[in-house]
Design a protein around this motif. Structure first.
Motif, PDB file in Angstrom:
ATOM      1  N   GLU A  58      -3.831   3.222  13.774  1.00 22.25           N
ATOM      2  CA  GLU A  58      -4.376   4.441  13.147  1.00 22.25           C
ATOM      3  C   GLU A  58      -3.581   4.940  11.954  1.00 22.25           C
ATOM      4  O   GLU A  58      -3.486   6.133  11.707  1.00 22.25           O
ATOM      5  CB  GLU A  58      -4.453   5.577  14.172  1.00 22.25           C
ATOM      6  N   ILE A  59      -2.971   4.030  11.220  1.00 18.95           N
ATOM      7  CA  ILE A  59      -2.226   4.527  10.068  1.00 18.95           C
ATOM      8  C   ILE A  59      -2.770   3.979   8.761  1.00 18.95           C
ATOM      9  O   ILE A  59      -2.253   4.275   7.701  1.00 18.95           O
ATOM     10  CB  ILE A  59      -0.734   4.201  10.153  1.00 18.95           C
ATOM     11  N   THR A  60      -3.814   3.147   8.832  1.00 20.00           N
ATOM     12  CA  THR A  60      -4.399   2.694   7.578  1.00 20.00           C
ATOM     13  C   THR A  60      -5.347   3.759   7.065  1.00 20.00           C
ATOM     14  O   THR A  60      -5.693   3.807   5.944  1.00 20.00           O
ATOM     15  CB  THR A  60      -5.168   1.381   7.739  1.00 20.00           C
ATOM     16  N   PRO A  98      11.499   6.332   6.131  1.00 16.12           N
ATOM     17  CA  PRO A  98      10.938   5.325   7.037  1.00 16.12           C
ATOM     18  C   PRO A  98       9.408   5.365   7.009  1.00 16.12           C
ATOM     19  O   PRO A  98       8.811   6.419   6.799  1.00 16.12           O
ATOM     20  CB  PRO A  98      11.452   5.759   8.416  1.00 16.12           C
ATOM     21  N   VAL A  99       8.802   4.190   7.219  1.00 16.77           N
ATOM     22  CA  VAL A  99       7.343   4.068   7.174  1.00 16.77           C
ATOM     23  C   VAL A  99       6.812   3.940   8.599  1.00 16.77           C
ATOM     24  O   VAL A  99       7.231   3.055   9.347  1.00 16.77           O
ATOM     25  CB  VAL A  99       6.937   2.825   6.360  1.00 16.77           C
ATOM     26  N   THR A 100       5.897   4.835   8.981  1.00 11.61           N
ATOM     27  CA  THR A 100       5.237   4.717  10.285  1.00 11.61           C
ATOM     28  C   THR A 100       4.318   3.501  10.274  1.00 11.61           C
ATOM     29  O   THR A 100       3.536   3.311   9.347  1.00 11.61           O
ATOM     30  CB  THR A 100       4.399   5.984  10.569  1.00 11.61           C
ATOM     31  N   GLU A 130       0.820  -1.204   0.000  1.00 11.44           N
ATOM     32  CA  GLU A 130       0.000   0.000   0.000  1.00 11.44           C
ATOM     33  C   GLU A 130       0.862   1.266   0.000  1.00 11.44           C
ATOM     34  O   GLU A 130       0.572   2.239  -0.702  1.00 11.44           O
ATOM     35  CB  GLU A 130      -0.865  -0.015   1.258  1.00 11.44           C
ATOM     36  N   VAL A 131       1.943   1.227   0.765  1.00 13.50           N
ATOM     37  CA  VAL A 131       2.838   2.394   0.848  1.00 13.50           C
ATOM     38  C   VAL A 131       3.603   2.552  -0.461  1.00 13.50           C
ATOM     39  O   VAL A 131       3.828   3.669  -0.937  1.00 13.50           O
ATOM     40  CB  VAL A 131       3.796   2.267   2.055  1.00 13.50           C
ATOM     41  N   GLU A 165       1.230   4.124  -2.867  1.00 13.28           N
ATOM     42  CA  GLU A 165       1.016   5.509  -2.447  1.00 13.28           C
ATOM     43  C   GLU A 165       2.190   6.399  -2.879  1.00 13.28           C
ATOM     44  O   GLU A 165       1.996   7.487  -3.432  1.00 13.28           O
ATOM     45  CB  GLU A 165       0.897   5.492  -0.925  1.00 13.28           C
TER      46      GLU A 165
END
Lengths: 219, 219
Positions: free
Chosen positions: A217-219, A211-213, A158-159, A162
């Motif tokens: 609550e990040i979806t 970096p990916v958080t 997904e990232v 994005e």
């Protein structure tokens, strides 16, 4: 036969006039706001139905403008791709992804309209699909996207999607904004398309490697 | 006095109908492509001159739509800014910069048009200045931009401006693309505006902190 050749040359010249007028009007006013009749007039065609006769619908006309540029952009992309070999440095692949459009614009000389035209097409709900179709039909672009993917650190699909979308936005809108600034003679960073492309490559590499958080609550 | 109040309420309701209709039409078709007459009709106004009567020119109408949202976006921004204090972590400042618009869109509930409206306005050669004027008049935004600047590693002014422009493109076009996907029920990364904002913050921080290529041929 000679008569046929002259006729073919006339048709080719008329088509070129129409493509140039349409690209300019669409770039400056938006695709939806300009009628085929206005394009015919701006191309100096006495017959207001010239666009319809030579290209068909407005969608066909937009596609013809995209294809006119696509061949040369594809050549640049293929050349960069050949040079990158089997590099595992993401920057080499980002170069292949980012540089073809600015390099094409630099080769066209000033002024250009294609970058603003692309921004208008990409902001149009229906026409943006045309651009995607043309991109999907480029074998070199597919190889480059795959090359970027291989060099990236592990991240959720997904990232990756994005960030790919973000890179696309930047390629289109940074070029359009620079082209507009050149046309209006207002200040813009960098003195060349090559320099602007370097700035974009730097930024895009940083974005891809960020970096990916993860977590709640990040979806 | 009662009659005057009723009249004022009617005017206010009519203005609201016009603003909503205009925002939607501009978002879906582009600002240049939609006439004031079409807006009046879509707002259910028998009088086709209603837009002119209530707002003036199309530019005035676009400004009124921007201002309608600006007050609430400014509230969110001020709240985030108060929480960030004197942080020296660039991520805190990028949060303040990136989150207000997605948070506002989430609060509006589905469907929204404002993100696509902003993308159209930003792609318009004349109207984009309106958006810049409104942004410049936000004291909190100025503080946030200054906060980002203080946390950045040393880089040429030109690169800072360039990356600031890229961030602006991303804030506008990522939101517009997500809003369009929600409206058309097509796939889009992340399930919430909050998640999409987190993805954007990650990417923007990476972009701001990316190493800068220096040397020959980069201007």
């Amino acid at each position: 036969m000679a008569g046929r050749t002259v006729r073919a040359e006339q048709v080719s010249a008329t088509r070129e006039l129409i493509l140039t007028a349409a690209e300019r009007l669409f770039a400056e006013r938006g695709v939806y706001a300009v009628s085929n009749r206005q394009v015919s007039e701006a191309a100096g065609q006495g017959n207001n139905a010239a666009v319809g006769y030579h290209f068909g619908t407005k969608t066909d006309l937009v596609r013809a403008i995209i294809r006119k540029h696509a061949a040369r952009i594809e050549e640049i992309r293929a050349r960069l791709l050949a040079a990158v070999g089997d590099s595992t440095d993401v920057r080499d692949w980002v170069d292949c992804l980012v540089r073809p459009v600015p390099e094409h614009l630099a080769a066209l000389g000033s002024p250009t309209w294609y970058a603003r035209f692309c921004a208008q097409v990409m902001t149009d709900p229906a026409l943006r699909r045309l651009m995607a179709e043309e991109s999907l039909s480029s074998p070199s672009l597919r190889q480059i996207v795959e090359g970027v993917r291989r060099c990236l650190p592990d991240m959720p699909d997904e990232v990756r999607v994005e960030r790919g979308d973000m890179v696309r936005h930047l390629i289109v809108h940074v070029a359009a904004e620079r082209e507009r600034a050149l046309a209006e003679n207002t200040p813009t960073p960098r003195t060349s398309w090559r320099g602007a492309a370097t700035g974009l490559v730097d930024a895009v590499v940083g974005m891809w490697l960020a970096p990916v958080t993860r977590g709640r609550e990040i979806t």
